[in-house]
Design a protein around this motif. Sequence first.
Motif, short mmCIF file in Angstrom:
data_model
loop_
_atom_site.label_atom_id
_atom_site.label_comp_id
_atom_site.label_asym_id
_atom_site.label_seq_id
_atom_site.Cartn_x
_atom_site.Cartn_y
_atom_site.Cartn_z
N PHE A 98 2.29 4.84 -13.57
CA PHE A 98 1.69 4.13 -14.96
C PHE A 98 2.71 3.99 -15.76
O PHE A 98 3.70 4.75 -16.35
N MET A 99 2.88 2.69 -16.42
CA MET A 99 3.76 2.42 -17.51
C MET A 99 2.87 2.04 -18.67
O MET A 99 2.03 1.27 -18.95
N MET A 100 3.11 2.90 -19.55
CA MET A 100 2.37 3.01 -20.86
C MET A 100 3.20 2.16 -21.82
O MET A 100 4.09 2.80 -22.43
N ASP A 101 3.26 0.91 -21.79
CA ASP A 101 3.89 0.20 -22.85
C ASP A 101 2.79 -1.14 -23.49
O ASP A 101 2.93 -1.98 -22.62
N ASN A 102 2.62 -0.87 -24.60
CA ASN A 102 1.57 -1.80 -25.24
C ASN A 102 0.42 -1.88 -24.39
O ASN A 102 -0.26 -2.78 -24.22
N ASN A 103 -0.23 -0.72 -24.11
CA ASN A 103 -1.40 -0.55 -23.30
C ASN A 103 -1.36 -1.30 -22.10
O ASN A 103 -2.42 -1.78 -21.46
N LYS A 104 -0.07 -1.55 -21.08
CA LYS A 104 -0.08 -2.15 -20.03
C LYS A 104 0.11 -1.07 -18.72
O LYS A 104 0.61 -0.06 -19.04
N LYS A 105 -0.59 -1.35 -17.71
CA LYS A 105 -0.55 -0.53 -16.56
C LYS A 105 -0.22 -1.19 -15.21
O LYS A 105 -0.93 -2.08 -14.98
N PHE A 106 0.29 -0.52 -14.38
CA PHE A 106 1.07 -1.18 -13.21
C PHE A 106 0.55 -0.39 -12.10
O PHE A 106 0.70 0.89 -12.12
N PHE A 107 0.30 -0.88 -10.96
CA PHE A 107 0.00 0.03 -9.75
C PHE A 107 0.67 -0.78 -8.54
O PHE A 107 0.82 -1.85 -8.32
N GLU A 108 1.33 0.29 -7.87
CA GLU A 108 2.24 -0.35 -6.79
C GLU A 108 2.04 0.92 -5.45
O GLU A 108 1.75 1.88 -5.61
N ASP A 109 1.82 0.01 -4.28
CA ASP A 109 1.52 0.73 -2.83
C ASP A 109 2.89 0.78 -2.07
O ASP A 109 3.58 -0.20 -2.18
N ASP A 110 2.95 1.75 -1.60
CA ASP A 110 4.10 2.05 -0.37
C ASP A 110 3.56 2.34 0.92
O ASP A 110 3.08 3.45 0.83
N ILE A 111 3.12 1.45 1.80
CA ILE A 111 2.19 1.78 2.81
C ILE A 111 3.24 2.05 4.20
O ILE A 111 4.12 1.57 4.52
N ASP A 112 2.78 3.10 4.62
CA ASP A 112 3.42 3.66 5.92
C ASP A 112 3.05 2.91 7.45
O ASP A 112 1.90 2.88 7.51
N VAL A 113 4.05 2.21 7.95
CA VAL A 113 3.52 1.55 9.08
C VAL A 113 2.94 2.45 9.89
O VAL A 113 2.16 2.21 10.99
N ALA A 114 3.40 3.56 10.37
CA ALA A 114 2.78 4.50 11.11
C ALA A 114 1.42 4.83 11.14
O ALA A 114 0.77 4.92 12.12
N VAL A 115 1.04 4.93 9.88
CA VAL A 115 -0.33 5.12 9.58
C VAL A 115 -0.99 3.92 9.69
O VAL A 115 -2.31 3.77 10.05
N LEU A 116 -0.59 2.75 9.44
CA LEU A 116 -1.27 1.64 9.77
C LEU A 116 -1.53 1.17 11.11
O LEU A 116 -2.69 1.21 11.60
N ILE A 117 -0.45 1.65 12.13
CA ILE A 117 -0.78 1.70 13.59
C ILE A 117 -1.85 2.68 13.89
O ILE A 117 -2.66 2.47 14.72
N SER A 118 -1.83 3.91 13.07
CA SER A 118 -3.02 4.68 13.59
C SER A 118 -4.14 4.21 13.14
O SER A 118 -5.31 4.58 13.79
N ILE A 119 -4.36 3.59 12.00
CA ILE A 119 -5.77 2.99 11.69
C ILE A 119 -6.07 1.91 12.71
O ILE A 119 -7.40 1.99 12.92
#
Length: 332
Positions: free
Chosen positions: A21-42
């Motif tokens: 959460f970047m609180m700068d002039n009311n801006k918010k950012f979202f970033e994902d870091d997906i685990d490949v092993a979990v993807l294979i499991s899915i």
Amino acid sequence: NPSIEISCRFKSGLGYHLIIFMMDNNKKFFEDDIDVAVLISIFWKNKLTILIITFLVSLAGVAWSLSLPNTYTSSAVLAPANSSSLSSISSQYSGLASIAGISLPSSGETDKVALGLETLRSFYFFEEFVEKHDLLITLVAAKGWNKDSNTLIIDEDIYDVKNNKWVSDIEYSVNGKPSHQYSHREFLKNLSISKEKLTGFVTISYEHLSPFISMKVIDLLISDINEIERVDDIAQAKRSIKFLEKEIKGSQLAEVRTGLHALIQKQIETVMLANATPEYLFKIASPPISPEIKTGPKRSIICILAFFMGLFLSFSLVLLRQYLTESRLIKQ
């Protein structure tokens, strides 16, 4: 206003997520870091869904490829003919012609082979070609070929055979008949013309549902372009003869008159050669044949592409479903 960064990490069905959460002039950012092993499991947990979707899409691809009719391509290899013309003798008599005030074309000024090939691709040639040989129904309305009876299967949605009437409802139709411009575009899609730079040989190919029609079209194309160039050169030679005869009457110099007589003689030879040479522009080095092996469709490639498309679609749907499920959990 200084920026404030707050980070937290949590584990979910799609792996470890990093939320910033970047609180700068009311801006918010979202970033994902997906685990490949979990993807294979899915994907493994949803393997049945993936298999079913991939199978259905692949089956649809196989069915579609089998519904496509076979196409056949006939080709001919042509060699430029050594026809006589005014340009071939202009270098010999250009001096005498200039004295008389006559401008002769230089050798190589016009590439007759290139001109002939462009004529084959032109709309006006096609328009006369289909009318002369009554080929419009054959080239536009066919949807298959009966090998046993060697007959074309006509698409009833384009041409009503029983009533001998055009009934097409495509965009470029006039009273049910496809326009010549539309037909010309479809014709060019199946026509291939190439020229070897080193040897000068020209290869003309045409693809059609019937191997016999593809061969017939190539034969007629070669015959017509030779005839067009032959008739044009005869007409040009006769015009040149009339013009040169007029110049002879107006010239008082014996040397010029002798040269003009030689030019007339060459034009007479051109007319004689054209009348005696059916293969005037192109000589057939390898005539077209009726091919027994189809050139299309590439059913194996269609099936392979359908399989990978099914895989991609199934993976995408599984991930989308997982994402929507997690989004609901986070909101709760």
